[in-house]
Design a protein around this motif. Structure first.
Motif, PDB file in Angstrom:
ATOM      1  N   ALA A   1      25.052 -12.245   9.416  1.00 26.83           N
ATOM      2  CA  ALA A   1      24.885 -12.251  10.873  1.00 26.83           C
ATOM      3  C   ALA A   1      26.044 -12.971  11.546  1.00 26.83           C
ATOM      4  N   ALA A   2      26.431 -14.112  10.999  1.00 25.61           N
ATOM      5  CA  ALA A   2      27.543 -14.865  11.575  1.00 25.61           C
ATOM      6  C   ALA A   2      28.851 -14.077  11.468  1.00 25.61           C
ATOM      7  N   GLU A   3      29.070 -13.440  10.329  1.00 24.23           N
ATOM      8  CA  GLU A   3      30.287 -12.656  10.136  1.00 24.23           C
ATOM      9  C   GLU A   3      30.341 -11.464  11.083  1.00 24.23           C
ATOM     10  N   GLU A   4      29.237 -10.758  11.225  1.00 26.57           N
ATOM     11  CA  GLU A   4      29.196  -9.604  12.123  1.00 26.57           C
ATOM     12  C   GLU A   4      29.391 -10.026  13.582  1.00 26.57           C
ATOM     13  N   ALA A   5      28.761 -11.129  13.961  1.00 21.22           N
ATOM     14  CA  ALA A   5      28.928 -11.611  15.337  1.00 21.22           C
ATOM     15  C   ALA A   5      30.388 -11.978  15.606  1.00 21.22           C
ATOM     16  N   TYR A   6      31.029 -12.616  14.648  1.00 21.95           N
ATOM     17  CA  TYR A   6      32.442 -12.970  14.798  1.00 21.95           C
ATOM     18  C   TYR A   6      33.298 -11.721  14.966  1.00 21.95           C
ATOM     19  N   HIS A   7      33.094 -10.731  14.113  1.00 23.02           N
ATOM     20  CA  HIS A   7      33.899  -9.507  14.190  1.00 23.02           C
ATOM     21  C   HIS A   7      33.688  -8.765  15.506  1.00 23.02           C
ATOM     22  N   MET A   8      32.463  -8.735  15.990  1.00 20.26           N
ATOM     23  CA  MET A   8      32.189  -8.042  17.254  1.00 20.26           C
ATOM     24  C   MET A   8      32.850  -8.755  18.431  1.00 20.26           C
TER      25      MET A   8
ATOM     26  N   GLU B   1      24.340  -5.007  12.934  1.00 19.53           N
ATOM     27  CA  GLU B   1      24.128  -6.349  12.403  1.00 19.53           C
ATOM     28  C   GLU B   1      22.852  -6.421  11.577  1.00 19.53           C
ATOM     29  N   LEU B   2      21.796  -5.835  12.047  1.00 16.63           N
ATOM     30  CA  LEU B   2      20.532  -5.852  11.312  1.00 16.63           C
ATOM     31  C   LEU B   2      20.666  -5.138   9.972  1.00 16.63           C
ATOM     32  N   LYS B   3      21.350  -4.021   9.965  1.00 16.41           N
ATOM     33  CA  LYS B   3      21.552  -3.268   8.735  1.00 16.41           C
ATOM     34  C   LYS B   3      22.328  -4.093   7.707  1.00 16.41           C
ATOM     35  N   LYS B   4      23.412  -4.718   8.144  1.00 12.00           N
ATOM     36  CA  LYS B   4      24.220  -5.525   7.230  1.00 12.00           C
ATOM     37  C   LYS B   4      23.453  -6.759   6.753  1.00 12.00           C
ATOM     38  N   MET B   5      22.703  -7.389   7.652  1.00  8.18           N
ATOM     39  CA  MET B   5      21.910  -8.557   7.266  1.00  8.18           C
ATOM     40  C   MET B   5      20.894  -8.200   6.186  1.00  8.18           C
ATOM     41  N   CYS B   6      20.188  -7.106   6.373  1.00  8.07           N
ATOM     42  CA  CYS B   6      19.178  -6.686   5.403  1.00  8.07           C
ATOM     43  C   CYS B   6      19.812  -6.341   4.058  1.00  8.07           C
ATOM     44  N   LYS B   7      20.918  -5.642   4.100  1.00 10.14           N
ATOM     45  CA  LYS B   7      21.598  -5.237   2.873  1.00 10.14           C
ATOM     46  C   LYS B   7      22.107  -6.451   2.092  1.00 10.14           C
ATOM     47  N   GLU B   8      22.788  -7.347   2.780  1.00  6.60           N
ATOM     48  CA  GLU B   8      23.315  -8.552   2.126  1.00  6.60           C
ATOM     49  C   GLU B   8      22.189  -9.454   1.613  1.00  6.60           C
ATOM     50  N   GLY B   9      21.166  -9.639   2.439  1.00  3.86           N
ATOM     51  CA  GLY B   9      20.038 -10.469   2.032  1.00  3.86           C
ATOM     52  C   GLY B   9      19.334  -9.921   0.804  1.00  3.86           C
ATOM     53  N   ALA B  10      19.108  -8.619   0.786  1.00  3.96           N
ATOM     54  CA  ALA B  10      18.438  -8.002  -0.367  1.00  3.96           C
ATOM     55  C   ALA B  10      19.308  -8.072  -1.617  1.00  3.96           C
ATOM     56  N   TYR B  11      20.607  -7.831  -1.469  1.00  2.00           N
ATOM     57  CA  TYR B  11      21.504  -7.849  -2.627  1.00  2.00           C
ATOM     58  C   TYR B  11      21.577  -9.235  -3.262  1.00  2.00           C
ATOM     59  N   TRP B  12      21.930 -10.241  -2.460  1.00  2.00           N
ATOM     60  CA  TRP B  12      22.070 -11.588  -3.008  1.00  2.00           C
ATOM     61  C   TRP B  12      20.733 -12.206  -3.379  1.00  2.00           C
ATOM     62  N   GLY B  13      19.681 -11.854  -2.650  1.00  2.00           N
ATOM     63  CA  GLY B  13      18.347 -12.324  -3.018  1.00  2.00           C
ATOM     64  C   GLY B  13      17.910 -11.779  -4.366  1.00  2.00           C
ATOM     65  N   THR B  14      18.223 -10.521  -4.617  1.00  2.00           N
ATOM     66  CA  THR B  14      17.890  -9.908  -5.903  1.00  2.00           C
ATOM     67  C   THR B  14      18.657 -10.578  -7.038  1.00  2.00           C
ATOM     68  N   ILE B  15      19.928 -10.833  -6.817  1.00  2.00           N
ATOM     69  CA  ILE B  15      20.717 -11.512  -7.847  1.00  2.00           C
ATOM     70  C   ILE B  15      20.143 -12.900  -8.134  1.00  2.00           C
ATOM     71  N   ALA B  16      19.790 -13.625  -7.091  1.00  2.00           N
ATOM     72  CA  ALA B  16      19.208 -14.963  -7.282  1.00  2.00           C
ATOM     73  C   ALA B  16      17.867 -14.872  -8.001  1.00  2.00           C
ATOM     74  N   GLY B  17      17.046 -13.902  -7.619  1.00  2.00           N
ATOM     75  CA  GLY B  17      15.752 -13.733  -8.282  1.00  2.00           C
ATOM     76  C   GLY B  17      15.911 -13.400  -9.755  1.00  2.00           C
ATOM     77  N   VAL B  18      16.863 -12.537 -10.080  1.00  2.00           N
ATOM     78  CA  VAL B  18      17.116 -12.185 -11.486  1.00  2.00           C
ATOM     79  C   VAL B  18      17.587 -13.420 -12.246  1.00  2.00           C
ATOM     80  N   TYR B  19      18.501 -14.186 -11.654  1.00  2.00           N
ATOM     81  CA  TYR B  19      18.991 -15.392 -12.344  1.00  2.00           C
ATOM     82  C   TYR B  19      17.870 -16.397 -12.567  1.00  2.00           C
ATOM     83  N   VAL B  20      17.119 -16.707 -11.535  1.00  2.00           N
ATOM     84  CA  VAL B  20      16.064 -17.715 -11.657  1.00  2.00           C
ATOM     85  C   VAL B  20      15.024 -17.269 -12.680  1.00  2.00           C
ATOM     86  N   GLY B  21      14.673 -15.991 -12.638  1.00  2.00           N
ATOM     87  CA  GLY B  21      13.694 -15.477 -13.594  1.00  2.00           C
ATOM     88  C   GLY B  21      14.191 -15.523 -15.028  1.00  2.00           C
TER      89      GLY B  21
END
Length: 148
Positions: free
Chosen positions: A45-52, A67-87
């Protein structure tokens, strides 16, 4: 029965979200997904706001959808990686019976290899990602163990 709790304070930057899935493995995996996913979404969100603002192209339609699309995509991607690592780290620690740097390293390596296999399947990239995941996890453990 899943339940959740949200607590926070204005005086400290710590926010604690507890989700009880009835299993420690699931609790840690979901917790890692939510925490890192939220951080990644905020960063996007911060990156997209800066670019705009930098482009001078701030319109309500563009701001909301892109912005919403990028936020959801990034959140899901990195959240999944963190979930896989923690698990995987939790599973390795349970199998080994120890929660030390070796468990972190093996969990990081397995998570790196799993994520790489799921995204591209290139064997050389899987090995590099496994080494990177193990190194990052071990480094974080060592840095957290230091007393400053």
């Amino acid at each position: 029965m899943p339940r959740s709790r949200f607590s926070g304070s204005l005086s400290t930057p710590q926010v604690d979200v507890v989700i009880d899935m009835g299993n420690p493995f699931l609790n840690l995996t979901v917790d890692g997904f939510l925490k890192i996913g939220t951080v990644a979404a905020g960063r996007a969100a911060a990156e997209e706001a800066y670019h705009m603002v930098n482009k001078g192209n701030v319109s309500r339609h563009n701001l909301q959808l892109d912005e919403l699309k990028k936020m959801c995509k990034e959140g899901a991607y990195w959240g999944t990686i963190a979930g896989v690592y923690v698990g995987t780290e939790y599973g390795v620690a349970r199998i080994r019976g120890m929660n030390d740097w070796k468990s972190k390293m093996i969990g990081g390596a397995l998570a790196g290899a799993l994520v790489s296999a799921a995204t591209n399947g290139n064997q050389d990239k899987m090995v590099v990602d496994a080494i990177t995941g193990g190194a990052i996890a071990t480094g974080i453990y060592v840095l957290n163990s230091l007393t400053w």
